[in-house]
Every structure is written in C-alpha cells, then in structure tokens.
Scaffold this motif. Structure first.
Motif, PDB file in Angstrom:
ATOM      1  N   VAL A  81       1.574   8.644   2.716  1.00 22.50           N
ATOM      2  CA  VAL A  81       0.454   8.103   3.486  1.00 22.50           C
ATOM      3  C   VAL A  81       0.940   7.261   4.661  1.00 22.50           C
ATOM      4  O   VAL A  81       2.104   6.866   4.716  1.00 22.50           O
ATOM      5  CB  VAL A  81      -0.467   7.221   2.601  1.00 22.50           C
ATOM      6  N   VAL A  90      -5.751   3.234   4.950  1.00 24.68           N
ATOM      7  CA  VAL A  90      -4.754   4.170   4.433  1.00 24.68           C
ATOM      8  C   VAL A  90      -5.289   5.581   4.633  1.00 24.68           C
ATOM      9  O   VAL A  90      -6.471   5.843   4.406  1.00 24.68           O
ATOM     10  CB  VAL A  90      -4.458   3.917   2.933  1.00 24.68           C
ATOM     11  N   TYR A 106      -5.079   2.702  -2.563  1.00 22.34           N
ATOM     12  CA  TYR A 106      -3.829   2.186  -2.007  1.00 22.34           C
ATOM     13  C   TYR A 106      -4.098   1.039  -1.030  1.00 22.34           C
ATOM     14  O   TYR A 106      -3.338   0.068  -0.992  1.00 22.34           O
ATOM     15  CB  TYR A 106      -3.033   3.306  -1.330  1.00 22.34           C
ATOM     16  N   ALA A 107      -5.185   1.125  -0.283  1.00 22.78           N
ATOM     17  CA  ALA A 107      -5.553   0.028   0.617  1.00 22.78           C
ATOM     18  C   ALA A 107      -5.863  -1.231  -0.195  1.00 22.78           C
ATOM     19  O   ALA A 107      -5.452  -2.334   0.175  1.00 22.78           O
ATOM     20  CB  ALA A 107      -6.752   0.424   1.482  1.00 22.78           C
ATOM     21  N   VAL A 114      -0.278   3.629   6.676  1.00 23.70           N
ATOM     22  CA  VAL A 114      -1.050   2.416   6.430  1.00 23.70           C
ATOM     23  C   VAL A 114      -1.126   1.626   7.731  1.00 23.70           C
ATOM     24  O   VAL A 114      -0.124   1.493   8.432  1.00 23.70           O
ATOM     25  CB  VAL A 114      -0.386   1.538   5.345  1.00 23.70           C
ATOM     26  N   ALA A 130       0.835  -1.210   0.000  1.00 19.04           N
ATOM     27  CA  ALA A 130       0.000   0.000   0.000  1.00 19.04           C
ATOM     28  C   ALA A 130       0.869   1.259   0.000  1.00 19.04           C
ATOM     29  O   ALA A 130       0.607   2.207  -0.758  1.00 19.04           O
ATOM     30  CB  ALA A 130      -0.934  -0.011   1.207  1.00 19.04           C
ATOM     31  N   ASP A 189      -6.822   7.032  -1.063  1.00 23.34           N
ATOM     32  CA  ASP A 189      -6.512   6.220   0.109  1.00 23.34           C
ATOM     33  C   ASP A 189      -7.034   4.795  -0.076  1.00 23.34           C
ATOM     34  O   ASP A 189      -6.327   3.816   0.174  1.00 23.34           O
ATOM     35  CB  ASP A 189      -7.141   6.812   1.375  1.00 23.34           C
ATOM     36  N   ALA A 221      -5.559   6.025   9.694  1.00 20.75           N
ATOM     37  CA  ALA A 221      -5.370   4.741   9.008  1.00 20.75           C
ATOM     38  C   ALA A 221      -5.821   3.589   9.897  1.00 20.75           C
ATOM     39  O   ALA A 221      -6.504   2.661   9.440  1.00 20.75           O
ATOM     40  CB  ALA A 221      -3.912   4.567   8.596  1.00 20.75           C
TER      41      ALA A 221
END
Length: 187
Positions: free
Chosen positions: A83, A165, A177-178, A85, A72, A174, A111
């Motif tokens: 970010v 994220v 990316y998760a 995570v 991520a 976000d 997160a």
C-alpha cells in the motif's frame, strides 16, 4: 575633399530639442529614483491583531506523521499487502507519503486524496462514501476521494490530520491500516 553642408536651422533646432528631451528624461528618472529610495519616509508599523481576533490550532508534528505512516505500512505488510500511505495536516497539506514496496502507481495519489477527504470532513472516508447517495455532487469537490481508506486524527475534538491508505484489495483493509497508523498517535 568633398565639402560638408551645414545643417539647416530647422535640423539644428530639432536635434537640439531631442537632446534636451533625452537629458530631461534622464534627470526626471534620477529624481524619481532618488525619491523612491528616500530614507526620510517613516517605516510602516506592523499591524497588530487584537486577542479576540485570533485562533489557535494544533498541528501534528512531522515525527508523529512519519510514525503514523510507518505504522500503517507495517500493518499492511504483516498482512502481505502493498500500500501507499499519506498523512496530511489540518489544512490538507501533505506531511508524509510512503509508497510501500510493490504498491500500485495509482495508490500514491489515492492515499493523499483519502487523507485530505478524511481531515476535511473529520470523518472516516468509509462513512463519507455512504453520504454520496444523498449528495452525489460531493465527489466533484477537487482533491477528494470518497472511498474507504481514510481516517481523521483529532486532538481535543478537532481534526489535526488525516491518514489515507490505498492499494489493498478492499477499502475496508485500507481503512484498517489507516486506523493502525492513527492508533500509534493515541487517537
């Protein structure tokens, strides 16, 4: 040399009684302590649950959680984003949290809360955010955050982890990316 006065009979009786009380308390304490330490008592047998009273659950390993968190962060870095995570287990306990270089201070806790929310409801947090219109008090549940950026990880249809994220300019990023983190687990 001054003469000593002999204590009165009453004083001698009171002093003797006090001495006996102290000795008696000590003896009673010794007996009680010895009784508590007695090895004659049978040890308690462990209780055994019957097979029908047990469930089994699957948990994500620490290695898998770390792999997902790194994936991520790397997906965000490819886009030039900073970010944080978090990966939580089925019970919402944090397994791994990575704060990317330059990620904002608020992103760490956000997160974790997004990951917790995703695993608790077994749904992406972007979907859950839409439910607030019908049930606005959902946001009052401790530890939750109904903003896009969290995704559940499942095994055999049951949630086993959540990935959250935070820190990108939008919740959609976000969440993307998760999902990249979840994808490395063969979601």
């Amino acid at each position: 040399m001054p003469s000593r006065k002999n204590p009165s009979r009453r004083t001698r009786v009171l002093a003797g009684g006090a001495a006996l009380a102290v000795l008696g308390a000590g003896a009673a304490g010794t007996v009680a302590a010895n009784a508590a330490d007695s090895t004659d008592a049978a040890p308690a047998a462990p209780a055994a649950a019957r097979g029908g009273e047990l469930t089994q659950s699957t948990h994500l390993t620490l290695d898998a959680a770390t792999k997902a968190a790194r994936a991520a962060v790397e997906a965000a870095e490819k886009d030039g984003r900073h970010v944080s995570v978090a990966v939580v287990d089925r019970n919402g306990n944090t397994l791994v949290t990575l704060r990317g270089d330059g990620a904002g201070p608020q992103s760490y806790a956000s997160a974790e809360r997004k990951a917790y929310t995703a695993v608790s409801w077994n749904a992406p947090t972007s979907e859950l955010a839409g439910r607030l219109a019908q049930a606005p008090t959902l946001k009052d549940i401790p530890g939750t955050l109904f903003l896009a950026g969290g995704t559940p990880v499942t095994a055999k249809g049951a949630p086993v982890a959540g990935i959250g994220v935070a820190g990108a300019p939008s919740g959609d990023l976000d969440e993307r990316y998760a999902q990249a983190g979840a994808a490395v687990l063969g979601r």
